[in-house]
Design a protein around this motif. Structure first.
Motif, short mmCIF file in Angstrom:
data_model
loop_
_atom_site.label_atom_id
_atom_site.label_comp_id
_atom_site.label_asym_id
_atom_site.label_seq_id
_atom_site.Cartn_x
_atom_site.Cartn_y
_atom_site.Cartn_z
N ASP A 190 0.79 -1.23 0.00
CA ASP A 190 0.00 0.00 0.00
C ASP A 190 0.83 1.28 0.00
O ASP A 190 0.37 2.31 -0.49
N VAL A 191 2.04 1.23 0.56
CA VAL A 191 2.84 2.44 0.72
C VAL A 191 4.02 2.48 -0.25
O VAL A 191 4.26 3.50 -0.91
N LEU A 192 4.77 1.38 -0.35
CA LEU A 192 6.00 1.40 -1.13
C LEU A 192 5.77 1.11 -2.62
O LEU A 192 6.34 1.79 -3.48
N ALA A 193 4.95 0.11 -2.93
CA ALA A 193 4.76 -0.30 -4.32
C ALA A 193 4.22 0.82 -5.21
O ALA A 193 4.67 0.95 -6.37
N PRO A 194 3.28 1.64 -4.76
CA PRO A 194 2.78 2.69 -5.65
C PRO A 194 3.83 3.70 -6.09
O PRO A 194 3.61 4.43 -7.07
N LEU A 195 4.97 3.76 -5.41
CA LEU A 195 6.02 4.73 -5.73
C LEU A 195 7.14 4.15 -6.59
O LEU A 195 8.07 4.87 -6.96
N ARG A 196 7.07 2.85 -6.88
CA ARG A 196 8.16 2.21 -7.63
C ARG A 196 8.37 2.87 -8.99
O ARG A 196 9.49 3.24 -9.36
N ARG A 197 7.30 3.04 -9.73
CA ARG A 197 7.40 3.62 -11.06
C ARG A 197 7.79 5.10 -10.99
O ARG A 197 8.57 5.58 -11.80
N ALA A 198 7.25 5.81 -10.01
CA ALA A 198 7.57 7.23 -9.86
C ALA A 198 9.06 7.44 -9.62
O ALA A 198 9.67 8.37 -10.15
N GLU B 186 7.91 10.62 2.49
CA GLU B 186 6.76 10.19 3.27
C GLU B 186 6.75 8.67 3.45
O GLU B 186 6.43 8.16 4.53
N ALA B 187 7.09 7.96 2.38
CA ALA B 187 7.11 6.50 2.47
C ALA B 187 8.20 6.02 3.43
O ALA B 187 8.00 5.08 4.21
N TYR B 188 9.37 6.68 3.39
CA TYR B 188 10.44 6.30 4.31
C TYR B 188 10.00 6.54 5.75
O TYR B 188 10.28 5.73 6.64
N ARG B 189 9.31 7.64 6.00
CA ARG B 189 8.87 7.93 7.37
C ARG B 189 7.88 6.87 7.84
O ARG B 189 7.90 6.46 9.01
N ALA B 190 7.01 6.41 6.95
CA ALA B 190 6.07 5.36 7.33
C ALA B 190 6.83 4.09 7.71
O ALA B 190 6.50 3.40 8.68
N LEU B 191 7.89 3.80 6.96
CA LEU B 191 8.70 2.62 7.24
C LEU B 191 9.43 2.77 8.56
O LEU B 191 9.45 1.86 9.40
N ALA B 192 10.03 3.95 8.77
CA ALA B 192 10.79 4.18 10.01
C ALA B 192 9.87 4.26 11.22
O ALA B 192 10.16 3.67 12.27
N ASP B 193 8.76 4.97 11.09
CA ASP B 193 7.85 5.14 12.23
C ASP B 193 7.23 3.82 12.67
O ASP B 193 6.84 3.66 13.83
N GLY B 194 7.16 2.86 11.74
CA GLY B 194 6.63 1.55 12.09
C GLY B 194 7.62 0.67 12.82
O GLY B 194 7.28 -0.45 13.23
N GLY B 195 8.85 1.16 12.99
CA GLY B 195 9.88 0.39 13.69
C GLY B 195 10.55 -0.67 12.83
O GLY B 195 11.29 -1.51 13.35
N TRP B 196 10.33 -0.60 11.51
CA TRP B 196 10.81 -1.68 10.65
C TRP B 196 12.32 -1.70 10.48
O TRP B 196 12.91 -2.76 10.27
N ASP C 243 15.63 3.96 15.00
CA ASP C 243 14.30 4.55 14.80
C ASP C 243 14.18 5.27 13.46
O ASP C 243 13.13 5.83 13.14
N GLY C 244 15.24 5.22 12.66
CA GLY C 244 15.18 5.77 11.31
C GLY C 244 15.34 7.27 11.24
O GLY C 244 15.24 7.85 10.15
N THR C 245 15.62 7.93 12.36
CA THR C 245 15.84 9.38 12.33
C THR C 245 17.09 9.71 11.53
O THR C 245 17.15 10.72 10.84
N TRP C 246 18.11 8.85 11.67
CA TRP C 246 19.31 8.94 10.86
C TRP C 246 19.41 7.69 10.00
O TRP C 246 18.81 6.65 10.32
N THR C 247 20.15 7.77 8.90
CA THR C 247 20.36 6.60 8.04
C THR C 247 21.86 6.32 7.91
O THR C 247 22.69 7.20 8.16
N GLY C 248 22.20 5.11 7.51
CA GLY C 248 23.60 4.71 7.42
C GLY C 248 24.02 4.39 5.99
O GLY C 248 23.19 4.07 5.14
N THR C 249 25.31 4.49 5.75
CA THR C 249 25.90 4.11 4.46
C THR C 249 27.17 3.32 4.72
O THR C 249 27.68 3.26 5.84
#
Length: 559
Positions: free
Chosen positions: A50-58, A79-89, A154-160
């Motif tokens: 519902d959240v990630l797949a609709p943005l694949r083509r975009a 917005e999609a990343y925040r949904a992923l991070a806020d869910g604790g994933w 918690d996804g506030t920061w990201t790693g590389t």
């Protein structure tokens, strides 16, 4: 032709084939009850669909872009990343002490498959964070753990991860980036890194880079490399992003696929960093992250294979073209060659998923029990998972385009994006040739014990099944066992010459093992096992014969 997360397939594989109940029975993972597993997979499926797949083509049509020194993500990605991070994933398997859920890696890889299948470009961002989290858990100081892990989890920061340089790809020992000690206990990092996925972006408030660099007294080669944590913004006294560090993205690569994933050229100009894992011990710390990433990349390949298969199957069941030989079937799914392609895709996906989740389960059992045999099993399966999983992504997405015919070559259908996006997975995190050499090199240094244990499991499945399919699987396992003994008795150069074929042969035998176990557990799954064993497994004999030819087979033939 929308993506549907294969929750039922995952549950069946975990419960009826791989024995996930052994993980849940340990004290370490006692919370991974059937109810918890069901809830995790169902919620992850909704996120993916519902959240990630609709943005694949975009993301493909509107790539990340570099504006005034800052990378702007594709529309909707923030917005999609925040949904992923806020869910604790992001922190599903991370240490609860720092805010993680502490759940098994097996469930994490199920999550990663679904998210990557839905939107590989975006899901690559949390995948890198997960690898960095594991590296810091094992190698960082307590002070750095306390500051960085909660933010990454918690996804506030990201790693590389920053390894590659123009002159140092697979040859990591050729790294020239420099590190010099400062008076305050930090280090100044100077150099340029390339191919840095999600090296800069605007979907989170800070980016934490792990950078390989060489101290002044660092020896040549990999032994002289150290690892440093280098944030985009230096944390202030309260642990929040403060002043900008002396680093920046200077360009973005123009790529075949993964357009929504910004691949940066990063410049470090005396940037402040903190040593991780001790001086000259950078490769040991980085390999913690890379081993995590290699399984994750194998799952990326699997994810694109399954998503492309789903799309091809749906198309075949709708597309009318000519008269099929199957009564009552008016679509191209009734043509034998289309059915062959779909069956090949289904069997390849099932094999890749079995290998990847078996590897993840072995990691969990090693963590929970501390038994060396489980760790050795996980280590042996890792290069197979990475190489076969990504090869599966390439071959299945290619077959999906073939099922579509001319429409597969037209971008509007979206199927070609799977091939373009997945192609890099056979290259990054160690090319598949490197994985094969690792398998016949380091992973056979136990005298072949891990390989023999796995082949014994295959033989047990063959014996339990009996009949024609059991005999065929047993014969293939014996061929791989014979090739294993040849590898153990041969010189490294001869082993390396046949390594890729050996790895594929081993993977196909494991596929026969998983699919036959599935068929024994559910008769409705036996036709796919029969197809894999009778149509794909015969390749093993030729692969093993070629694998044991040695380096001499390459002489005088243009190689």
């Amino acid at each position: 032709m929308t993506y549907r997360a294969p929750v039922a397939e995952m549950r069946f594989l975990l419960d009826r084939v791989l024995g996930f109940d052994r993980v849940a029975a340990t004290e370490r993972f006692a919370e991974a009850t059937p109810e918890t597993v069901e809830a995790i997979l169902d919620q992850a499926a909704r996120l993916a669909e519902d959240v990630l797949a609709p943005l694949r083509r975009a993301g493909d049509l509107h790539p990340a872009r570099l504006e005034n020194g800052v990378v702007r993500a594709s529309p909707g990605f923030g917005e999609a990343y925040r949904a992923l991070a806020d869910g604790g994933w992001v922190g599903l398997a991370a240490d609860p002490e720092f805010g993680g859920m502490g759940l098994p890696v097996t469930l994490l890889e199920c999550l990663n498959e679904m998210c990557s299948a839905a939107n590989m470009a975006l899901s690559l961002c949390p995948l890198l964070s997960q690898g960095q989290i594991e590296a810091l858990e094992h190698h960082a100081s307590d002070e750095l753990k306390a500051l960085y892990l909660p933010k990454l989890i918690d996804g506030t920061w990201t790693g590389t991860m920053n390894l590659t340089e123009p002159q140092a790809g697979t040859d990591v020992g050729a790294v020239r980036t420099r590190a010099e000690a400062a008076d305050d206990g930090t280090y100044r990092i100077t150099g340029q890194k390339i191919f840095i996925s999600w090296g800069d972006h605007d979907v989170a408030e800070n980016v934490s880079h792990l950078v390989l660099a060489r101290l002044p007294d660092g020896a040549p080669g990999t032994r002289g490399l150290s690892l440093f944590l280098v944030p985009k913004f230096l944390p202030d006294a309260d642990g929040n992003p403060g002043v900008a560090n002396s680093l920046k993205p200077i360009s973005l690569e123009h790529k075949l696929g993964l357009h929504g994933s910004p691949t940066c050229v990063m410049e470090f100009d005396g940037a402040t960093g903190w040593l991780i894992g001790g001086a000259h011990r950078g490769m040991a710390a980085m390999f913690t992250m890379m081993n995590n990433a290699r399984l994750g990349v194998g799952v990326q390949g699997l994810s694109q294979a399954d998503a492309a298969y789903q799309m091809a199957r749906a198309f075949a069941e709708e597309r009318k073209q000519g008269k099929t030989p199957v009564a009552g079937v008016e679509t191209i799914s009734g043509f034998p060659d289309v059915r062959r392609m779909l069956a090949t895709m289904a069997a390849t996906v099932a094999t890749a998923r079995g290998i990847c989740l078996d590897c993840a389960l072995s990691i969990d059992m090693a963590t929970a029990t501390g038994e060396p045999a489980w760790a050795a099993r996980a280590a042996f399966l890792t290069p197979i998972a990475k190489a076969f999983g990504t090869d599966a992504g390439c071959s299945v997405s290619d077959l999906a385009m073939q099922v579509f015919g001319g429409m597969g070559y037209i971008e509007e259908t979206g199927v070609a994006q799977y091939y373009r996006d997945v192609r890099v997975t056979a290259i990054y995190e160690g090319t598949n040739g490197v994985q094969a050499m690792d398998l016949v090199g380091r992973k056979l240094m136990d005298g072949g014990a891990a390989a023999r244990e796995l082949l014994a499991e295959v033989a047990a499945t063959a014996q339990a099944a009996g009949g024609d399919l059991g005999e065929r699987l047993a014969d293939a396992a014996l061929q791989v066992k014979s090739a294993t003994e040849w590898m153990l008795a041969s010189e490294p150069n001869d082993r390396f010459a046949g390594a890729t074929r050996y790895l594929r042969a081993f993977a196909l035998v494991l596929g026969g093992h998983y699919l036959l176990r599935a068929g024994l557990a559910d008769e409705a799954r036996m036709p796919l096992a029969r197809f894999q064993i009778r149509q794909l497994l015969p390749e093993v004999a030729a692969l093993c014969e070629a694998a044991c030819e040695g380096a001499g087979a390459l002489e005088g033939c243009g190689a």
